[in-house]
Each structure stands twice: as C-alpha cells, then as structure tokens.
Design an enzyme around this catalytic site. Structure first.
Site, PDB file in Angstrom:
ATOM      1  N   HIS A  18       0.839  -1.201   0.000  1.00 12.14           N
ATOM      2  CA  HIS A  18       0.000   0.000   0.000  1.00 12.14           C
ATOM      3  C   HIS A  18       0.876   1.254   0.000  1.00 12.14           C
ATOM      4  O   HIS A  18       0.600   2.220  -0.720  1.00 12.14           O
ATOM      5  CB  HIS A  18      -0.887   0.059   1.255  1.00 12.14           C
ATOM      6  CG  HIS A  18      -1.928  -0.993   1.340  1.00 12.14           C
ATOM      7  ND1 HIS A  18      -2.097  -1.764   2.463  1.00 12.14           N
ATOM      8  CD2 HIS A  18      -2.879  -1.396   0.461  1.00 12.14           C
ATOM      9  CE1 HIS A  18      -3.107  -2.593   2.278  1.00 12.14           C
ATOM     10  NE2 HIS A  18      -3.597  -2.394   1.054  1.00 12.14           N
ATOM     11  N   LYS A  42     -16.583  -5.662   6.701  1.00 12.12           N
ATOM     12  CA  LYS A  42     -15.376  -6.496   6.661  1.00 12.12           C
ATOM     13  C   LYS A  42     -14.890  -6.880   8.052  1.00 12.12           C
ATOM     14  O   LYS A  42     -13.962  -7.657   8.185  1.00 12.12           O
ATOM     15  CB  LYS A  42     -14.246  -5.760   5.919  1.00 12.12           C
ATOM     16  CG  LYS A  42     -14.445  -5.659   4.433  1.00 12.12           C
ATOM     17  CD  LYS A  42     -13.199  -5.070   3.789  1.00 12.12           C
ATOM     18  CE  LYS A  42     -13.285  -5.079   2.288  1.00 12.12           C
ATOM     19  NZ  LYS A  42     -12.053  -4.583   1.651  1.00 12.12           N
ATOM     20  N   ARG A  91      -2.292  -6.293  -7.730  1.00 14.65           N
ATOM     21  CA  ARG A  91      -1.224  -7.216  -7.383  1.00 14.65           C
ATOM     22  C   ARG A  91      -1.058  -8.300  -8.433  1.00 14.65           C
ATOM     23  O   ARG A  91       0.034  -8.726  -8.738  1.00 14.65           O
ATOM     24  CB  ARG A  91      -1.500  -7.873  -6.033  1.00 14.65           C
ATOM     25  CG  ARG A  91      -1.385  -6.917  -4.875  1.00 14.65           C
ATOM     26  CD  ARG A  91      -1.861  -7.554  -3.627  1.00 14.65           C
ATOM     27  NE  ARG A  91      -3.284  -7.883  -3.837  1.00 14.65           N
ATOM     28  CZ  ARG A  91      -4.037  -8.552  -3.006  1.00 14.65           C
ATOM     29  NH1 ARG A  91      -3.551  -8.998  -1.895  1.00 14.65           N
ATOM     30  NH2 ARG A  91      -5.292  -8.786  -3.273  1.00 14.65           N
ATOM     31  N   SER A 129      -3.418  -7.523   3.065  1.00 16.33           N
ATOM     32  CA  SER A 129      -3.665  -7.282   4.489  1.00 16.33           C
ATOM     33  C   SER A 129      -4.183  -8.537   5.174  1.00 16.33           C
ATOM     34  O   SER A 129      -3.778  -8.848   6.297  1.00 16.33           O
ATOM     35  CB  SER A 129      -4.675  -6.145   4.667  1.00 16.33           C
ATOM     36  OG  SER A 129      -4.130  -4.938   4.219  1.00 16.33           O
TER      37      SER A 129
END
Length: 161
Positions: A18, A42, A91, A129
C-alpha cells in the site's frame, strides 16, 4: 493542471505494498488523499482511527499526501475533496477483473472521475492485508510486509487474544 487523486482502501493493516502504491501515486499527481474506508462489513481487526493513524505515520514523509477516513460512496467522497482520479493497486491478474468492475461502476456513478491502476512492485504482488493478519495471528514474522508500528500492533493483538 492541479490534479487530486484519491487512493481508497480499508488498509487493515496498511502494508508495504500500500505504501509503495501511495508513494508512486504521489509522484504522478499533485495531491493524493489516502482514504481509509470504515468498512464495518469487513469486520476490520483495527478500528478506523488506528488504521488511519498507521497510514498517516507510514506516509508522513510524502508532503503532497494526506490521509482521511470515510464512509459512504467513494465517488461522493472524491467529489467532496475535488479528486478527479481514483488510484487502485493491482497485485495480480486476479485483482484485475474485480477492479475493472469497480472502475466501470464508479464511472457510471460519476463519469467525471477516472480510475488509474498502479501495478504492485514485484516484491509485493503476493502481500495482502488479510494474509499479513493471518501470518501474525499464527505467530509468523510480518516485518517484511509492514512497517514497525504495524508489526508491533499485530504482535500486541496476538498477545491480547
């Protein structure tokens, strides 16, 4: 032309990937707002204030980057801050399909905001993450994936659980 970009995410926790994307975006745009999403659905490991603090600390050396938290529609926040560009990190190819869907949806909601994709640096293509949280929860070394403050918080969270 004075261009403001918004780089949104949950950042739970912020990773070196990030930080890399934000740093690179800061070289492309006049102003970058890293927007930390509330994302209650989340069930984040860290609260919004802590996640924002981690991001703020990690990006403190970038003078044209600021951090703010948000809730609601991203395009509404973008309009509020004067952003005309959304920055999204990619990614892997698996990210691409989802991110293109979001970009097209955001374009439908506000055609005046463009999405720019920034490919992750190769050393971060496998870092997420959720993977970092899982490694930390299992007692693994996450120092190669996050900055020291985040690493310390993950260690402390493991001890507390």
């Amino acid at each position: 032309m004075d261009i403001t970009a918004i780089y949104p995410g949950t950042f739970d926790p912020v990773t070196l990937g990030h930080i890399d994307v934000a740093s690179r975006a800061s070289k492309m745009f006049d102003h970058v707002v890293v927007a930390v999403a509330e994302s209650p659905g989340k069930q984040p490991a860290f609260d919004l204030e802590k996640r924002s603090e981690f991001v703020r600390d990690a990006l403190a050396d970038l003078p044209n980057v600021r951090v703010q938290s948000f809730q609601g529609l991203l395009v509404d926040v973008a309009v509020d801050i004067g952003a005309t560009v959304i920055v999204r990190g990619l990614r892997a190819v698996s990210d691409f399909e989802y991110e293109v869907q979001l970009a097209n949806l955001n374009r439908q909601l506000n055609p005046g905001i463009e999405t720019v994709f920034v490919a992750a640096a190769s050393q971060y293509t496998f870092v997420s993450s959720s993977i970092v949280r899982e490694i930390a929860k299992l007692g693994g070394d996450v120092s190669r994936f996050v900055n020291p403050a985040v690493e310390a918080a993950l260690i402390e969270a493991r001890k507390s659980s």
